[in-house]
Design an enzyme around this catalytic site. Structure first.
Site, mmCIF file in Angstrom:
data_model
loop_
_atom_site.group_PDB
_atom_site.id
_atom_site.type_symbol
_atom_site.label_atom_id
_atom_site.label_comp_id
_atom_site.label_asym_id
_atom_site.label_seq_id
_atom_site.Cartn_x
_atom_site.Cartn_y
_atom_site.Cartn_z
ATOM 1 N N GLU A 75 -2.870 -9.094 3.032
ATOM 2 C CA GLU A 75 -3.394 -9.578 4.318
ATOM 3 C C GLU A 75 -4.918 -9.572 4.355
ATOM 4 O O GLU A 75 -5.525 -10.075 5.317
ATOM 5 C CB GLU A 75 -2.853 -8.718 5.458
ATOM 6 C CG GLU A 75 -3.564 -7.413 5.710
ATOM 7 C CD GLU A 75 -3.346 -6.327 4.666
ATOM 8 O OE1 GLU A 75 -3.998 -5.277 4.752
ATOM 9 O OE2 GLU A 75 -2.520 -6.531 3.753
ATOM 10 N N HIS A 83 -3.777 -5.204 -0.709
ATOM 11 C CA HIS A 83 -3.597 -5.716 0.650
ATOM 12 C C HIS A 83 -3.579 -7.240 0.663
ATOM 13 O O HIS A 83 -4.636 -7.876 0.750
ATOM 14 C CB HIS A 83 -4.698 -5.173 1.559
ATOM 15 C CG HIS A 83 -4.536 -3.722 1.858
ATOM 16 N ND1 HIS A 83 -3.904 -3.264 2.997
ATOM 17 C CD2 HIS A 83 -4.876 -2.619 1.151
ATOM 18 C CE1 HIS A 83 -3.878 -1.940 2.980
ATOM 19 N NE2 HIS A 83 -4.460 -1.528 1.872
ATOM 20 N N CYS A 112 0.838 -1.211 0.000
ATOM 21 C CA CYS A 112 0.000 0.000 0.000
ATOM 22 C C CYS A 112 0.874 1.265 0.000
ATOM 23 O O CYS A 112 1.606 1.501 -0.957
ATOM 24 C CB CYS A 112 -0.957 -0.042 1.184
ATOM 25 S SG CYS A 112 -2.197 1.266 1.212
#
Length: 378
Positions: A355, A353, A269
């Protein structure tokens, strides 16, 4: 009894609804997020600092909230806009309704507006500055003036504002269904030491690093590279975060110095954008950005398409990449750059992202690539 609320945009558009959070006024950049779930993770993601989030899915709050789903220790979103707040929150993990959660965290929010109309405005005109007023004393004229008075995110360094002020160690892993907890792993069981720059890090990133054998030392955004390298880390991680990357000169300087070593670097990011800037590229402000959990991204090396979670309003300008930086991922929505790697260093990054939280885990193997890079250096 509900109280009135309004959302005013800088272009003069007015939306009337009902207050579902705290009374008062809030301003920020209004963006839309297309995720169907994960509203608590979105609200607590530091990347949403100074942004008023519009959730396009019509029913928000069905499952309530729980402390385990928070991505940080507070709500960072400047405000929330939704179509409908259910009367009842129903889930076995629910600890507090969304409405009560917003009030407890002093978040100004509005429901009952036409979010489809709002989303079309943002899609066609780009992200706009806005103001939510909630309570008994609201004024359309004052709300429009407040929206127009917000300076916007361009040129705004927010990473140092949301970052931790103190260094700390993280050893909690991902959720364990058997123990119903995020287990803390003994340092002796974590073979890799990663220093993570906190520009607004989500805790699920740290958990996924621990899951793969990393003991993580989290440092403030303005930590000099000399202090980071003094830890003799196996790898350096550059976290997600809010705002414009270009004013973060302290971070760009530190990353340049880290790149002078052979320590592997992985950015996500804002960390992706900062790595690109440190390598000599440029970034640009996007029209309405990418915010959602269903964005297709292509791996340019394999051709594989992955569904990803996204949250960013700035992007790396691919045309400015220097010769030693290679594009490795692209968005299939608009062709913007999603991933880079340095050809002369063990450094790579991803705009979305991996995650998730919320979202799919298609890109999670990038964490494994980081582990492999650290293993090869040993």
């Amino acid at each position: 009894m509900t109280k009135p609320a309004i959302l005013a945009l800088a272009d003069g558009s007015i939306f009337r609804g009902e207050a579902i959070g705290a009374d008062g006024q809030t301003v920020g950049e209004v963006v839309f997020n297309t995720a169907m779930t994960g509203y608590q993770e979105i609200l607590t993601d530091p990347s949403y600092a100074q942004q008023i989030v519009t959730l396009t899915y019509p029913h928000i709050g069905n499952t309530g909230t729980t402390p385990e789903d928070a991505e940080s220790d507070r709500v960072w979103s400047a405000g929330l806009v939704i179509r409908d707040l259910p009367l009842v929150a129903s889930n076995w993990r629910n600890k507090m309704s969304l409405g009560d959660y917003l009030k407890a965290n002093n978040v100004v929010a509005i429901a009952g507006i036409d979010t489809r109309r709002l989303t079309r405005i943002l899609r066609e005109k780009g992200a706009q500055n806005g103001c939510i007023m909630a309570g008994d004393n609201i004024s359309e004229e004052a709300a429009i003036a407040a929206a127009r008075g917000f300076p916007g995110l361009k040129g705004m360094d927010l990473a140092k504002e949301v970052s931790t002020k103190d260094t700390y160690e993280w050893r909690h892993s991902v959720w364990n269904l058997q123990t119903d907890s995020h287990p803390e792993i003994a340092a002796s069981e974590l073979p890799y030491h990663v220093v993570a720059y906190d520009y607004g890090v989500k805790v699920n990133i740290l958990r996924m690093l621990v899951e793969r054998g990393c003991r993580v030392t989290v440092v403030p955004a303005q930590t000099p590279a000399s202090e980071v390298l003094a830890y003799k880390p196996d790898g350096v991680f550059l976290s997600n975060g809010p705002g414009d990357p270009e004013p973060c000169d302290y971070a760009i300087k530190a990353i340049k110095q880290v790149l002078e070593t052979e320590v592997p670097v992985f950015g996500i990011c804002l960390g992706h954008q900062l790595l690109a800037l440190a390598a000599g590229a440029k970034t640009v402000k996007m029209g309405h950005g990418h915010h959602g959990a269903n964005h297709p991204v292509q791996d340019l090396d394999t051709g594989v398409v992955m569904i990803t979670s996204q949250n960013h309003g700035f992007a790396v300008d691919e045309s400015t990449l220097p010769g030693n930086v290679r594009a490795i991922h692209k968005s299939l929505f608009d062709g913007t750059l999603q991933g880079i790697e340095l050809t002369d260093k063990s450094a790579f990054s991803f705009q979305g992202h991996p995650e998730a939280s919320p979202g799919p885990n298609d890109v999670a193997p990038l964490f494994d690539r980081f582990i492999d890079a650290m293993a090869k250096r040993r």
